[in-house]
Design an enzyme around this catalytic site. Structure first.
Site, mmCIF file in Angstrom:
data_model
loop_
_atom_site.group_PDB
_atom_site.id
_atom_site.type_symbol
_atom_site.label_atom_id
_atom_site.label_comp_id
_atom_site.label_asym_id
_atom_site.label_seq_id
_atom_site.Cartn_x
_atom_site.Cartn_y
_atom_site.Cartn_z
ATOM 1 N N GLY A 69 27.358 -17.739 -44.501
ATOM 2 C CA GLY A 69 27.516 -16.311 -44.231
ATOM 3 C C GLY A 69 28.480 -15.691 -45.213
ATOM 4 N N SER A 70 29.090 -14.593 -44.795
ATOM 5 C CA SER A 70 29.962 -13.842 -45.702
ATOM 6 C C SER A 70 31.281 -14.587 -45.935
ATOM 7 C CB SER A 70 30.267 -12.486 -45.072
ATOM 8 O OG SER A 70 30.861 -12.696 -43.804
ATOM 9 N N GLY A 83 33.732 -16.913 -43.573
ATOM 10 C CA GLY A 83 34.133 -18.254 -44.022
ATOM 11 C C GLY A 83 35.638 -18.453 -44.023
ATOM 12 N N GLU A 126 29.191 -22.160 -47.005
ATOM 13 C CA GLU A 126 28.219 -21.596 -47.960
ATOM 14 C C GLU A 126 28.316 -20.087 -47.829
ATOM 15 O OE1 GLU A 126 26.382 -23.209 -50.064
ATOM 16 O OE2 GLU A 126 26.288 -25.262 -49.315
ATOM 17 N N CYS A 148 21.798 -14.930 -51.019
ATOM 18 C CA CYS A 148 23.133 -15.248 -51.520
ATOM 19 C C CYS A 148 23.089 -15.440 -53.038
ATOM 20 C CB CYS A 148 23.669 -16.495 -50.841
ATOM 21 S SG CYS A 148 22.510 -17.853 -50.894
HETATM 22 P P1 NAD Z 1 27.889 -12.942 -41.557
HETATM 23 O O1 NAD Z 1 29.103 -13.529 -42.159
HETATM 24 O O2 NAD Z 1 27.980 -11.579 -40.974
HETATM 25 O O3 NAD Z 1 27.341 -13.897 -40.398
HETATM 26 C C1 NAD Z 1 26.989 -15.239 -40.650
HETATM 27 C C2 NAD Z 1 27.073 -16.049 -39.378
HETATM 28 O O4 NAD Z 1 28.456 -16.215 -39.039
HETATM 29 C C3 NAD Z 1 26.413 -15.376 -38.160
HETATM 30 O O5 NAD Z 1 25.752 -16.365 -37.395
HETATM 31 C C4 NAD Z 1 27.598 -14.821 -37.418
HETATM 32 O O6 NAD Z 1 27.332 -14.647 -36.048
HETATM 33 C C5 NAD Z 1 28.615 -15.926 -37.657
HETATM 34 N N1 NAD Z 1 30.024 -15.554 -37.414
HETATM 35 C C6 NAD Z 1 30.675 -14.446 -37.802
HETATM 36 N N2 NAD Z 1 31.950 -14.478 -37.351
HETATM 37 C C7 NAD Z 1 32.106 -15.636 -36.659
HETATM 38 C C8 NAD Z 1 33.186 -16.241 -35.935
HETATM 39 N N3 NAD Z 1 34.365 -15.646 -35.818
HETATM 40 N N4 NAD Z 1 32.996 -17.444 -35.365
HETATM 41 C C9 NAD Z 1 31.797 -18.069 -35.472
HETATM 42 N N5 NAD Z 1 30.724 -17.531 -36.117
HETATM 43 C C10 NAD Z 1 30.883 -16.328 -36.709
HETATM 44 O O7 NAD Z 1 26.728 -12.988 -42.694
HETATM 45 P P2 NAD Z 1 25.282 -12.347 -42.692
HETATM 46 O O8 NAD Z 1 25.394 -10.862 -42.869
HETATM 47 O O9 NAD Z 1 24.471 -12.879 -41.582
HETATM 48 O O10 NAD Z 1 24.675 -12.972 -44.048
HETATM 49 C C11 NAD Z 1 24.935 -12.475 -45.317
HETATM 50 C C12 NAD Z 1 26.009 -13.265 -46.022
HETATM 51 O O11 NAD Z 1 25.688 -14.653 -46.015
HETATM 52 C C13 NAD Z 1 26.128 -12.900 -47.493
HETATM 53 O O12 NAD Z 1 27.484 -12.833 -47.820
HETATM 54 C C14 NAD Z 1 25.444 -14.047 -48.207
HETATM 55 O O13 NAD Z 1 25.855 -14.243 -49.536
HETATM 56 C C15 NAD Z 1 25.815 -15.197 -47.332
HETATM 57 N N6 NAD Z 1 24.902 -16.325 -47.501
HETATM 58 C C16 NAD Z 1 25.348 -17.396 -48.215
HETATM 59 C C17 NAD Z 1 24.498 -18.462 -48.453
HETATM 60 C C18 NAD Z 1 24.958 -19.641 -49.268
HETATM 61 O O14 NAD Z 1 24.299 -20.669 -49.187
HETATM 62 N N7 NAD Z 1 26.027 -19.546 -50.026
HETATM 63 C C19 NAD Z 1 23.205 -18.451 -47.930
HETATM 64 C C20 NAD Z 1 22.785 -17.351 -47.184
HETATM 65 C C21 NAD Z 1 23.655 -16.284 -46.977
#
Ligand code: NAD
Length: 501
Positions: free
Chosen positions: A238-239, A243, A260, A294
């Site tokens: 995720g973002s 992370g 990631e 990503c």
């Molecule tokens: P996001 O960070 O908003 O959410 C990702 C996940 O994290 C979701 O399941 C969310 O519910 C969970 N999350 C958020 N806060 C949390 C917490 N406090 N505790 C536990 N879980 C929590 O990201 P998004 O908008 O769904 O996706 C887009 C982002 O993901 C972009 O930044 C993109 O670059 C990244 N991404 C990275 C990769 C990689 O492999 N590097 C792959 C796909 C997406």
């Protein structure tokens, strides 16, 4: 739509908690919305803390037996899971298009990635190799072996609602682990369908519950999961904002995390590049998945001498991109995921323009969550250029020398994917050298997105340092044990130490 849910065995209201089988739905329902037209696709009830407990307990119970099954036998079951995804590829891929807004080919491609990783894992089940070492002591043998870690927590982003689960869960299962998955609330139905396809196979063999699913809010289920000492590894995609939080919480309990996170990917186009190839690669990497990968291309670093040639070609190509219904034939770009993403798109463009950027193509919202693919002539020092905006915005950054181009490429906090287009052996090798790209992925004459599953996938710096998928990424899901055996009749100590009475 009902037809697709039917074909995937989903009801209009699904429970968000699956300990193998579905736990009772609660009253706390969230709708899954089609980003193309705002229609409700179905509803999912949020998992409660008690349901989370049930899912983890079930996964732990199954894992205690699963870990004792020889890895090649686990592989035989994963082979059937691969076939089950093959059989459902069309409808699951369509659900990805409906829920995440990907065009048909990309929705299907995502499920293909799951099939590929499962096929790869069948072979991997016979290759969980450890090394042997020569002991310094006579009549001693030394080697290392890999044991399953236990039950793994997997958190996924909305943009790969099926494949990122597979990268983690299928490899982890081959390694002898169980998995508890918390997907994004923006792509819940794909998660339920994915879980069901895999669990139906596991059920047939008496392993239901090896994969658990908890769809719930971050402050209940998510937070509980990352603090849970029963989960030795949290793999989170995720973002970077997410992370940072997850990494810190898991580190506090001395758990492992595999992160990631966001990318800010760049392509360098040298003077001698084949521009026919470059234009096609730029288009797919910057516009594909509406810039919501990503690995999407966000910065185009172009030699100043070819800017006058390349830009008109790109502007022409951008004008031809058909934006619309992701399932309609000929569409190249679907919608952004929601109104928040559209607002980020508009805000990034306004910020870039206020800071001196010039819009070369696009720049506007169309209707609903649809936007125009956008090209902006910018400068590398602009603050917005250093950020990841999850939208189809490409900043064009002219340069003079290759060293300068590489410095621009590396001059951002993220380090996921990078590329160079050149026919020069020297330029390509410079880009790949220790002085070259600082990213986890570095390509020559290939765009930044669309990685193959055979390689290790992930990035450096604020991308989090994790590696998933192919190569030896499986090691993240196991614990290493060094074993020394004495088959002689004396007890020599290492380093020549004597300790005799
Ligand atoms: P996001 O960070 O908003 O959410 C990702 C996940 O994290 C979701 O399941 C969310 O519910 C969970 N999350 C958020 N806060 C949390 C917490 N406090 N505790 C536990 N879980 C929590 O990201 P998004 O908008 O769904 O996706 C887009 C982002 O993901 C972009 O930044 C993109 O670059 C990244 N991404 C990275 C990769 C990689 O492999 N590097 C792959 C796909 C997406």
């Amino acid at each position: 739509m009902i037809d697709i849910l039917d074909r995937l065995g989903l009801s209009p209201i699904s429970s968000g908690a699956w300990a193998g089988s579905e736990l009772p739905a609660t009253d706390d329902l969230i709708s899954s919305i089609n980003p193309s037209n705002g229609q409700v696709l179905g509803q999912v009830s949020m998992a409660t803390e008690e349901q989370y407990e049930q899912v983890v307990r079930k996964a732990e119970e199954v894992q205690r037996e699963w870990r004792m099954l020889p890895a090649p036998k686990r592989g035989e079951i994963i082979r059937e899971i691969a076939d089950a995804f093959r059989a459902k590829k069309e409808e699951l891929g369509m659900l990805v298009s409906l829920e995440a807004g990907k065009i048909r080919a990309e929705g299907q491609g995502e499920v293909q990635e799951t099939i590929d990783i499962a096929d790869f894992s069948v072979g991997l089940s016979r290759q969980l190799y450890g090394l042997t070492m020569h002991s310094e002591r006579p009549s001693h043998r030394m080697y290392e072996q890999w044991h399953p870690l236990g039950t793994i927590g997997v958190i996924t982003a909305f943009n790969f609602p099926n494949a990122v689960w597979a990268w983690n869960a299928i490899i982890a299962a081959i390694c002898g682990d169980a998995v508890v998955w918390k997907p994004s609330l923006k792509a819940m139905l794909v998660a339920v369908a994915t879980h069901k396809i895999a669990d139906d196979v596991l059920k047939k063999h008496g392993w239901s519950g090896l994969f658990g699913l908890v769809i719930g809010r971050d402050n209940t289920v998510g937070d509980r999961m990352i603090r849970d000492p029963r989960l030795p590894l949290i793999s989170a995609t995720g973002s970077t904002r997410m992370g940072r939080h997850v990494g810190a919480v898991v580190a506090q309990r001395l758990g492992r995390s595999l992160l990631e996170l966001g990318g800010n990917n760049a392509m360098i186009v040298e003077k001698d590049a084949n521009l026919d190839l470059a234009v096609r690669a730029i288009l797919f990497a910057a516009v594909g998945t509406a810039g919501q990968r990503c690995t999407s291309l966000r910065r185009l670093i172009v030699h100043k001498d070819i800017v006058p040639q390349l830009l008109p070609r790109l502007q022409k190509a951008y004008a031809q991109v058909r934006v619309g219904d992701p399932l309609a034939a000929g569409t190249l770009m679907g919608p952004l995921i929601d109104a928040g993403a559209v607002a980020s798109f508009e805000q990034a463009i306004a910020t870039a323009v206020a800071d001196g950027g010039t819009i070369l193509a696009g720049g506007h919202r169309k209707e609903g969550n649809f936007v125009e693919p956008t090209l902006i002539l910018a400068r590398p020092d602009m603050h917005i250029v250093k950020e990841e905006t999850f939208a189809p915005i490409l900043y064009v950054l002219p340069y003079g020398t290759l060293d300068e181009a590489i410095a621009i490429q590396n001059g951002v906090p993220q380090g996921l994917s990078s590329a160079i287009f050149t026919d020069s052996f020297r330029a390509a090798e410079t880009f790949l050298s220790h002085n070259g790209s600082d990213c986890g992925i570095a390509n020559v004459n290939i765009g930044t997105s669309g990685a193959e599953i055979g390689g290790a996938f992930g990035g450096e710096k604020e991308t989090g340092g994790g590696r998933e998928s192919g190569s030896d990424s499986w090691k993240a899901y196991m614990r290493r044990q060094t074993c020394t055996l004495n088959w002689g009749s004396s007890l020599p100590l290492a380093q020549g130490i004597t300790f005799d009475i």
